[in-house]
Design an enzyme around this catalytic site. Structure first.
Site, PDB file in Angstrom:
ATOM      1  N   HIS A 164       2.793 -11.453  14.050  1.00  0.00           N
ATOM      2  CA  HIS A 164       3.269 -12.188  14.503  1.00  0.00           C
ATOM      3  C   HIS A 164       2.832 -13.258  15.543  1.00  0.00           C
ATOM      4  CE1 HIS A 164       7.291 -12.251  17.028  1.00  0.00           C
ATOM      5  NE2 HIS A 164       6.500 -11.109  17.638  1.00  0.00           N
TER       6      HIS A 164
ATOM      7  N   THR B 171       0.512  -1.325  -0.162  1.00  0.00           N
ATOM      8  CA  THR B 171      -0.222   0.204  -0.273  1.00  0.00           C
ATOM      9  C   THR B 171       1.079   1.060  -0.244  1.00  0.00           C
ATOM     10  OG1 THR B 171      -1.716   1.364   1.187  1.00  0.00           O
ATOM     11  CG2 THR B 171      -0.076  -0.117   2.497  1.00  0.00           C
TER      12      THR B 171
END
Length: 416
Positions: A379, A327
């Site tokens: 994560h 993006t």
């Protein structure tokens, strides 16, 4: 014959759509294949074409959620198309419509006569300030509508104006309107997915900075030849970033994987989702197998998808899939941000604006065009070593594009 038009399926997982806009009115004559409505799904906005020509009868309102396969309108295929001079008919009846209005002046004269007498008695009606009171309210910047009058018939007196106190912290005299509009189904789905990404992933963001001088040097040297050779196609930054990302995904494959319950799904290809801004909001079309595309191929595919998004022609298939997202908030002036993961993907790279800044180069201070880059990642599946290593690999490729992205031959890589 009456034809029932039903909502077609925009995709396997879509059960209902929302009528965003009717492009025709009830009773209009429509031609076959004419766009009659725009419908929102949770992935895209699509046009609904008329299946046959005829007179249309609408069976749903704008904003209605309609199940796939449900009837949204009827088309009377025996309906006759209006003649070209049809709109002129009301004009021939205008004199008849005006005839009874000739009596209106008489009625108005009679109605006004009794009103003239009490006019003087209501000079200061309820809520109306006297001239002295108005002057005081104007000096205090207080709207008369916020003051309760204690004079005769509720008029606002000088004393009322002197005692009036502006609302604490509240401005007066300005516009205070508001508008409530329903979000489109697409926008609601985007919002739902963004909240889910924040709540259901262990999202973390790591940052780095890139010296854009090497890329700028290549673009300045070859962009004119690239444009001339490839039919007006521009050599932008996105192809360099896409090539750098596909290279880094090969080095750190965990970033190119997804969570599926208790399993990790890894991919040996790179379908790169490119976030673009369209008239209906943020769209994220996918560049398939970007790892196999040349600079020209990437630029051509991004341009094709961006045009389809801009023209409202993007489809569900164009945005389905994707293993990693890029993006670019820099085109809007963003200096730094923490992009939100595009689920079920595990990583997204955020580009930002390019600013000339002083940096240390070989012990000397030099001015270079610099860009901050950000990698947000899940994560749960990507550890710090992989995330930081991935972003460093992207930085290295962008700062040495000739060797790491072009195999030492810019002209050949750019197909010049």
């Amino acid at each position: 014959m009456i034809l029932e038009m039903k909502v077609p399926s925009p995709g396997e997982s879509i059960k209902e759509v929302e009528i965003a806009t009717w492009l025709v009115k009830d009773g209009d004559y429509v031609e076959k294949d004419q766009a009659i409505a725009e419908v929102d799904s949770d992935k895209a906005t699509l046009e609904l074409p008329a299946e046959m020509s005829g007179i249309i009868t609408l069976k749903a309102e704008e904003g209605d959620a309609v199940a796939v396969g449900a009837v949204v309108c009827l088309i009377d295929t025996d309906g006759v198309k209006p003649a070209g001079d049809a709109p002129a008919k009301p004009a021939t009846e205008a004199p008849k419509a005006e005839a009874p209005k000739a009596e209106a002046p008489k009625a108005e004269v009679k109605a006004e006569a009794p009103k003239a007498a009490p006019a003087a008695a209501t000079t200061y009606a309820s809520g109306t300030p006297s001239p002295a009171a108005r002057k005081i309210l104007d000096e205090k910047n207080i709207a008369p509508t916020t003051v309760s009058g204690t004079g005769k018939d509720g008029r606002i007196t000088k004393e009322d104006a002197l005692n009036a106190v502006p609302s604490m912290g509240t401005p007066t005299g300005g516009n205070r309107g508001s508008e409530r509009t329903k979000l489109s189904m697409l926008r609601r789905k985007v919002a739902e997915r963004l909240v889910a990404a924040k709540n259901e992933t262990a999202m973390l963001t790591t940052f780095n900075e890139v010296n854009m001088t090497p890329i700028n040097q290549i673009r300045n040297e070859y962009k004119d030849a690239f444009k001339a050779k490839h039919g007006g196609l521009g050599l932008g930054y996105m192809s360099f970033f896409t090539k750098a990302v596909t290279r880094a995904l090969e080095l750190f494959p965990d970033v190119n994987s997804m969570m599926d319950g208790d399993y990790k799904v890894a991919y040996d290809f790179a379908d790169i989702s490119i976030a673009v801004s369209g008239p209906k909001g943020l769209m994220v079309p996918v560049v398939r197998n970007a790892e196999n595309l040349s600079f020209r191929g990437i630029e051509a595919e991004i341009k094709r998808l961006a045009i389809r998004a801009r023209d409202g022609q993007i489809t569900v298939d164009d945005m389905t899939g994707g293993t990693f997202t890029i993006t670019n908030g820099g085109v809007f002036g963003s200096m730094l941000s923490t992009p939100i993961i595009n689920p079920p993907q595990s990583g997204i790279l955020g580009m930002h604006n390019i600013i000339e800044r002083p940096i240390a180069v070989n012990g000397k201070v030099e001015i270079h065009p610099m860009m901050y880059v950000a990698l947000s990642y899940d994560h749960r599946i990507i550890d710090g070593r992989e995330s930081v290593g991935f972003l460093v690999a992207v930085k290295e490729a962008l700062e040495n594009p000739l060797e790491l992205l072009m195999n030492g031959d810019a002209k050949r890589a750019l197909e010049l």
